[in-house]
Design a protein around this motif. Structure first.
Motif, mmCIF file in Angstrom:
data_model
loop_
_atom_site.group_PDB
_atom_site.id
_atom_site.type_symbol
_atom_site.label_atom_id
_atom_site.label_comp_id
_atom_site.label_asym_id
_atom_site.label_seq_id
_atom_site.Cartn_x
_atom_site.Cartn_y
_atom_site.Cartn_z
ATOM 1 N N UNK A 284 0.833 -1.200 0.000
ATOM 2 C CA UNK A 284 0.000 0.000 0.000
ATOM 3 C C UNK A 284 0.870 1.253 0.000
ATOM 4 N N UNK A 285 1.941 1.266 0.786
ATOM 5 C CA UNK A 285 2.810 2.435 0.862
ATOM 6 C C UNK A 285 3.448 2.740 -0.491
ATOM 7 N N UNK A 286 3.792 1.671 -1.248
ATOM 8 C CA UNK A 286 4.423 1.872 -2.537
ATOM 9 C C UNK A 286 3.482 2.531 -3.533
ATOM 10 N N UNK A 287 2.166 2.449 -3.306
ATOM 11 C CA UNK A 287 1.203 3.030 -4.227
ATOM 12 C C UNK A 287 0.809 4.447 -3.832
ATOM 13 N N UNK A 288 1.447 5.010 -2.823
ATOM 14 C CA UNK A 288 1.048 6.306 -2.321
ATOM 15 C C UNK A 288 2.157 7.346 -2.482
ATOM 16 N N UNK A 289 1.738 8.566 -2.647
ATOM 17 C CA UNK A 289 2.655 9.699 -2.611
ATOM 18 C C UNK A 289 2.071 10.724 -1.648
ATOM 19 N N UNK A 290 2.914 11.644 -1.225
ATOM 20 C CA UNK A 290 2.497 12.680 -0.284
ATOM 21 C C UNK A 290 2.514 14.028 -0.989
ATOM 22 N N UNK A 291 1.447 14.769 -0.830
ATOM 23 C CA UNK A 291 1.337 16.130 -1.342
ATOM 24 C C UNK A 291 1.453 17.076 -0.155
ATOM 25 N N UNK A 292 2.538 17.861 -0.135
ATOM 26 C CA UNK A 292 2.740 18.869 0.902
ATOM 27 C C UNK A 292 2.177 20.194 0.387
ATOM 28 N N UNK A 293 1.314 20.832 1.187
ATOM 29 C CA UNK A 293 0.705 22.094 0.782
ATOM 30 C C UNK A 293 0.853 23.099 1.915
ATOM 31 N N UNK A 294 1.487 24.229 1.622
ATOM 32 C CA UNK A 294 1.626 25.316 2.584
ATOM 33 C C UNK A 294 0.733 26.473 2.140
ATOM 34 N N UNK A 295 0.083 27.130 3.112
ATOM 35 C CA UNK A 295 -0.855 28.204 2.766
ATOM 36 C C UNK A 295 -1.158 29.029 4.004
ATOM 37 N N UNK A 296 -1.822 30.179 3.781
ATOM 38 C CA UNK A 296 -2.237 31.003 4.910
ATOM 39 C C UNK A 296 -3.665 30.712 5.331
ATOM 40 N N UNK A 297 -4.294 29.747 4.672
ATOM 41 C CA UNK A 297 -5.641 29.287 4.993
ATOM 42 C C UNK A 297 -5.602 27.771 5.081
ATOM 43 N N UNK A 298 -6.222 27.217 6.080
ATOM 44 C CA UNK A 298 -6.169 25.759 6.244
ATOM 45 C C UNK A 298 -6.845 25.069 5.065
ATOM 46 N N UNK A 299 -6.204 24.016 4.539
ATOM 47 C CA UNK A 299 -6.769 23.307 3.400
ATOM 48 C C UNK A 299 -8.052 22.585 3.807
ATOM 49 N N UNK A 300 -8.889 22.297 2.812
ATOM 50 C CA UNK A 300 -10.154 21.591 3.031
ATOM 51 C C UNK A 300 -10.136 20.307 2.210
ATOM 52 N N UNK A 301 -9.571 19.208 2.731
ATOM 53 C CA UNK A 301 -9.482 17.957 1.973
ATOM 54 C C UNK A 301 -10.841 17.429 1.521
ATOM 55 N N UNK A 302 -11.903 17.820 2.216
ATOM 56 C CA UNK A 302 -13.238 17.359 1.830
ATOM 57 C C UNK A 302 -13.669 17.902 0.473
ATOM 58 N N UNK A 303 -12.960 18.881 -0.062
ATOM 59 C CA UNK A 303 -13.264 19.413 -1.383
ATOM 60 C C UNK A 303 -12.702 18.530 -2.495
ATOM 61 N N UNK A 304 -11.869 17.559 -2.146
ATOM 62 C CA UNK A 304 -11.302 16.635 -3.121
ATOM 63 C C UNK A 304 -12.273 15.495 -3.390
ATOM 64 N N UNK A 305 -12.113 14.802 -4.528
ATOM 65 C CA UNK A 305 -12.975 13.645 -4.793
ATOM 66 C C UNK A 305 -12.845 12.592 -3.690
ATOM 67 N N UNK A 306 -13.920 11.909 -3.422
ATOM 68 C CA UNK A 306 -13.895 10.884 -2.376
ATOM 69 C C UNK A 306 -12.850 9.819 -2.714
ATOM 70 N N UNK A 307 -11.983 9.520 -1.750
ATOM 71 C CA UNK A 307 -10.953 8.522 -1.935
ATOM 72 C C UNK A 307 -9.665 9.034 -2.546
ATOM 73 N N UNK A 308 -9.643 10.279 -2.986
ATOM 74 C CA UNK A 308 -8.427 10.856 -3.565
ATOM 75 C C UNK A 308 -7.319 10.914 -2.512
ATOM 76 N N UNK A 309 -7.702 11.237 -1.289
ATOM 77 C CA UNK A 309 -6.766 11.328 -0.170
ATOM 78 C C UNK A 309 -6.935 10.121 0.735
ATOM 79 N N UNK A 310 -5.837 9.443 1.014
ATOM 80 C CA UNK A 310 -5.852 8.310 1.934
ATOM 81 C C UNK A 310 -5.795 8.790 3.375
ATOM 82 N N UNK A 311 -5.010 9.834 3.605
ATOM 83 C CA UNK A 311 -4.833 10.356 4.955
ATOM 84 C C UNK A 311 -4.414 11.815 4.832
#
Length: 234
Positions: free
Chosen positions: A68-95
């Motif tokens: 499972x780890x081999x199939x994943x990548x990490x997206x680092x996002x820096x911003x002045x507003x907290x990100x809203x992962x719920x705006x992404x398609x369902x299942x796009x983000x594992x964690x």
């Protein structure tokens, strides 16, 4: 203004994730979808202070999680507003996890040692005299090897850092097409990852570099400088 750093683990078994990882313009749009819509979309990245970087996920500690780890990548996002992962398609983000890094920025002090990482776009714009001598030079020249390392040392110095150690790793270029139809323009940003240890010599300059990013291509995965304090024994 608060500065947030989010870590989103993406599932690369998804077709849309794999496609966007190959297309820097599509990934930029996906990153911007984590924030509220603005009428002036061209100014949204600056408005929210967005920088991002794609990395391989760390290997799982347990053998049954390795595939499972081999199939994943990490997206680092820096911003002045907290990100809203719920705006992404369902299942796009594992964690996902997000933290306020203002305490880290406020703790910058002259002489403090830290580790750093930055995927940057080391380039040079040849001057008029150089272009007269070398007729076929493009307007922007990608730097490699020692020349890229020299570029990084100069930019790190401007960012308030005295480099102690560094490694550089060539990365695939950030590519894509911006616009539609016949008016679409090709996007291509040469990338090198720089990482190592350094000492803070100008806390204010370092804070500005962390918040604003380093170099060109910041909309397409370049320029995010992440740092972590070193323990006295490191």
């Amino acid at each position: 203004m608060t500065t947030w750093l989010a870590r989103l683990t993406l599932d690369t078994s998804r077709t849309d994730v794999r496609k966007e990882l190959r297309d820097a313009v599509a990934m930029h749009r996906r990153v911007m979808s984590l924030f509220p819509d603005l009428p002036e979309i061209e100014g949204a990245r600056s408005h929210f202070g967005v920088l991002h970087r794609v990395e391989q996920a760390e290997q799982a500690d347990q053998a049954d999680q390795a595939d499972q780890a081999e199939r994943q990548v990490v997206l680092m996002v820096q911003s002045n507003t907290r990100v809203a992962p719920e705006r992404l398609p369902e299942g796009y983000v594992v964690d996902s996890a997000s933290r306020n890094i203002e305490p880290l920025l406020d703790a910058f002090a002259h002489g403090r040692r830290l580790s750093y990482r930055c995927d940057a776009n080391p380039v040079r714009r040849p001057g008029h005299t150089t272009r007269e001598v070398y007729k076929n030079l493009p307007p922007i020249v990608a730097l490699h090897g020692r020349h890229a390392d020299d570029w990084w040392h100069r930019r790190a110095g401007l960012a308030g850092l005295k480099i102690h150690t560094h490694l550089s790793h060539p990365l695939d270029a950030a590519v894509g097409r911006c616009g539609k139809g016949g008016g679409a323009q090709k996007v291509r940003h040469h990338r090198v990852r720089f990482e190592g240890t350094a000492e803070i010599v100008d806390p204010d300059a370092l804070r500005a570099a962390v918040i604003g990013g380093i170099g060109k291509g910041r909309a397409y995965g370049c320029g995010l400088l992440t740092i972590a304090p070193l323990r006295p024994t490191e």
